[in-house]
Design an enzyme around this catalytic site. Sequence first.
Site, short mmCIF file in Angstrom:
data_model
loop_
_atom_site.label_atom_id
_atom_site.label_comp_id
_atom_site.label_asym_id
_atom_site.label_seq_id
_atom_site.Cartn_x
_atom_site.Cartn_y
_atom_site.Cartn_z
N HIS A 95 -8.95 -4.23 -1.65
CA HIS A 95 -7.97 -3.41 -0.90
C HIS A 95 -8.38 -1.93 -0.92
CE1 HIS A 95 -3.72 -2.29 0.30
NE2 HIS A 95 -4.19 -1.15 -0.16
N GLU A 96 -8.71 -1.43 -2.10
CA GLU A 96 -9.05 0.00 -2.22
C GLU A 96 -10.39 0.31 -1.57
OE1 GLU A 96 -6.73 1.91 -3.02
OE2 GLU A 96 -5.45 0.38 -3.89
N CYS A 98 0.85 -1.19 0.00
CA CYS A 98 0.00 0.00 0.00
C CYS A 98 0.89 1.24 0.00
CB CYS A 98 -0.87 -0.02 1.25
SG CYS A 98 -2.00 1.38 1.39
N HIS A 114 -10.11 1.14 1.99
CA HIS A 114 -9.71 2.53 2.27
C HIS A 114 -10.94 3.43 2.38
CE1 HIS A 114 -5.37 2.42 2.14
NE2 HIS A 114 -5.35 1.80 0.98
CO CO Z 1 -3.75 0.90 0.04
#
Ligand code: CO
EC number: 3.5.1.88
Length: 171
Positions: free
Chosen positions: A140-141, A98, A144
């Site tokens: 993963h995004e 990341c 966020h």
């Molecule tokens: Co990330």
Amino acid sequence: MVRNIVIYPDKRLKTVSDEVTNFNEELHTLLEDMYETMVHKKGVGLAAIQIGIAKRVLIINLPEDDSDDAIVKKEETLEIINPVFLSMEGNCKHQEGCLSVPGFYEDIERSRRIVMEYQNRHGEKQVIDNQDFLAIALQHEMDHLEGKVFVEKLSILKRKKFEKEWKKKQK
Ligand code: CO
């Protein structure tokens, strides 16, 4: 414009991002800045909160090969706004990294296949059905946008080790 990346454990990374309602010039400038920042930092994905903007916007650009000079074509960048998972199934484990946790990589468990609905930069609805690396990058995004960073998915033991090493590195 290349923007500064928010680095873990900055509290801004815990923000739950807001839905985008205006698909205007401001959004398009944000997308341009995110693209330039991602390419500059040699990342494959970026969420808006990683440059301090709490909006449900993420971009992904997976290079076709692993060579260092693989060209990240702008027109192949996925621009994803207001994403929602319609379904997630199976399990898999892949190494993740990341831009907000530079230099740290670890295996993370994710769903194997995802179906996601989102809007493009013009507000048009789109659907992605994927079971390759893109599916992992999207999960993963998406984390966020919910105020989560991938290191939070580590086992307690690995997390402790990471936090200790990370603190040392930040000094
Ligand atoms: Co990330």
